[in-house]
Motif scaffolding. Structure first.
Motif, mmCIF file in Angstrom:
data_model
loop_
_atom_site.group_PDB
_atom_site.id
_atom_site.type_symbol
_atom_site.label_atom_id
_atom_site.label_comp_id
_atom_site.label_asym_id
_atom_site.label_seq_id
_atom_site.Cartn_x
_atom_site.Cartn_y
_atom_site.Cartn_z
ATOM 1 N N LEU A 35 -27.096 6.527 -7.738
ATOM 2 C CA LEU A 35 -27.629 7.867 -8.005
ATOM 3 C C LEU A 35 -26.714 8.644 -8.941
ATOM 4 N N TYR A 36 -25.421 8.345 -8.885
ATOM 5 C CA TYR A 36 -24.440 9.035 -9.719
ATOM 6 C C TYR A 36 -24.095 8.254 -10.991
ATOM 7 N N TYR A 37 -23.933 6.944 -10.828
ATOM 8 C CA TYR A 37 -23.422 6.135 -11.936
ATOM 9 C C TYR A 37 -24.494 5.361 -12.697
ATOM 10 N N GLY A 38 -25.695 5.305 -12.162
ATOM 11 C CA GLY A 38 -26.736 4.477 -12.760
ATOM 12 C C GLY A 38 -26.662 3.065 -12.196
ATOM 13 N N LEU A 39 -27.810 2.409 -12.080
ATOM 14 C CA LEU A 39 -27.854 1.108 -11.418
ATOM 15 C C LEU A 39 -27.066 0.042 -12.176
ATOM 16 N N GLU A 40 -27.231 -0.016 -13.488
ATOM 17 C CA GLU A 40 -26.532 -1.044 -14.259
ATOM 18 C C GLU A 40 -25.019 -0.882 -14.139
ATOM 19 N N ASN A 41 -24.535 0.321 -14.351
ATOM 20 C CA ASN A 41 -23.105 0.568 -14.274
ATOM 21 C C ASN A 41 -22.570 0.298 -12.878
ATOM 22 N N THR A 42 -23.335 0.699 -11.862
ATOM 23 C CA THR A 42 -22.887 0.502 -10.478
ATOM 24 C C THR A 42 -22.755 -0.974 -10.134
ATOM 25 N N ILE A 43 -23.731 -1.769 -10.517
ATOM 26 C CA ILE A 43 -23.655 -3.209 -10.239
ATOM 27 C C ILE A 43 -22.439 -3.810 -10.922
ATOM 28 N N GLN A 44 -22.173 -3.396 -12.137
ATOM 29 C CA GLN A 44 -20.989 -3.901 -12.835
ATOM 30 C C GLN A 44 -19.697 -3.440 -12.166
ATOM 31 N N MET A 45 -19.680 -2.226 -11.635
ATOM 32 C CA MET A 45 -18.507 -1.739 -10.912
ATOM 33 C C MET A 45 -18.247 -2.580 -9.666
ATOM 34 N N TYR A 46 -19.312 -2.905 -8.932
ATOM 35 C CA TYR A 46 -19.153 -3.758 -7.748
ATOM 36 C C TYR A 46 -18.716 -5.168 -8.139
ATOM 37 N N ARG A 47 -19.266 -5.675 -9.223
ATOM 38 C CA ARG A 47 -18.852 -7.007 -9.681
ATOM 39 C C ARG A 47 -17.356 -7.021 -10.003
ATOM 40 N N ARG A 48 -16.884 -5.965 -10.636
ATOM 41 C CA ARG A 48 -15.457 -5.916 -10.976
ATOM 42 C C ARG A 48 -14.566 -5.876 -9.732
ATOM 43 N N ARG A 49 -15.059 -5.226 -8.680
ATOM 44 C CA ARG A 49 -14.290 -5.196 -7.431
ATOM 45 C C ARG A 49 -14.135 -6.605 -6.842
ATOM 46 N N LEU A 50 -15.037 -7.493 -7.187
ATOM 47 C CA LEU A 50 -14.990 -8.859 -6.654
ATOM 48 C C LEU A 50 -14.208 -9.810 -7.549
ATOM 49 N N GLU A 51 -13.661 -9.293 -8.615
ATOM 50 C CA GLU A 51 -12.928 -10.151 -9.553
ATOM 51 C C GLU A 51 -11.413 -10.036 -9.402
ATOM 52 N N VAL A 52 -10.977 -9.468 -8.276
ATOM 53 C CA VAL A 52 -9.537 -9.331 -8.035
ATOM 54 C C VAL A 52 -8.917 -10.709 -7.753
#
Length: 238
Positions: free
Chosen positions: A221-238
């Motif tokens: 709702l704040y970041y947009g769906l595309e950006n949010t999915i990419q943000m979550y993906r980045r959290r999994l790349e640690v």
């Protein structure tokens, strides 16, 4: 690599509030995949308060990543999964009227039932995952059911994360290592978000998959769906 499966129940909830087809659930699923989701998760309930039976049928025709159907294994669920043959069937113990899943299976008390259900689903070609609490006593019995994976119920981790994250994750690391020793695949889900996800992945680097819906849709709702999915993906790349 830990895969991100996006739970789209909340999209269906928004759609159902007005009775039409906006937002279009199928289009959202397709867009989520295009934006980087590596799986689509749904949890249809008998009252169809969010995901409807027809949604499952429609999604099964178009999802090209991993389609994951969660649910309590009653007759309706079993018939649906055997008809659709999703990539994964995730078994949860909550009753039909529950607002959301709030505990894992007692794999000791329900081992015989789960063993029969798992065998039936695997005959249909589905990978099977069992929703489970982070308690070591449940893992060997889970292995005996024949399940391919277990999904860690992560609400206790999420609720304690800001108090003491090391203490919060400790039981999860313990059972994750046990699951690995037993040859069980490992998923995780419930109340995972942008703040607590990376630490969980760092602590359990061999997680196969996380399923995230509520927090991800709220963030969108704040970041947009595309950006949010990419943000979550980045959290999994640690």
């Amino acid at each position: 690599m830990t895969k991100l499966s996006v739970n789209i129940n909340k999209i269906a909830t928004i759609r159902n509030a007005r009775g039409a087809n906006n937002p279009n659930l199928v289009q959202v699923a397709l867009d989520a995949e295009r934006f980087g989701a590596q799986g689509i998760t749904v949890h249809p309930r008998p009252d169809e308060r969010h995901i409807r039976y027809q949604d499952v049928m429609d999604l099964s025709k178009v999802v090209t990543t991993e389609f994951n159907i969660e649910g309590y294994p009653d007759k309706r669920y079993m018939e649906m999964v055997k008809l659709v043959k999703p990539a994964q069937a995730t078994l949860v113990p909550d009753p039909p009227e529950a607002i959301t899943s709030n505990t894992g299976w007692d794999t000791i008390a329900h081992q015989s039932m789960l063993k029969d259900i798992v065998a039936e689903l695997k005959e249909s070609g589905c990978r099977v995952s069992i929703f489970i609490n982070p308690e070591t006593k449940f893992f060997e019995p889970a292995k005996e059911t024949g399940t391919d994976r277990v999904e860690l119920y992560t609400e206790p981790y999420a609720s304690q994360f800001h108090v003491d994250r090391e203490k919060a994750v400790k039981p999860y690391v313990e059972v994750a290592n046990l699951a690995k020793e037993l040859g069980l695949g490992l998923n995780a889900g419930h109340d995972l978000d942008l703040e607590n996800l990376a630490f969980l992945k760092h602590s359990i680097p061999f997680l196969d998959e996380v399923s995230i819906g509520h927090a991800l849709i709220c963030d969108a709702l704040y970041y947009g769906l595309e950006n949010t999915i990419q943000m979550y993906r980045r959290r999994l790349e640690v």
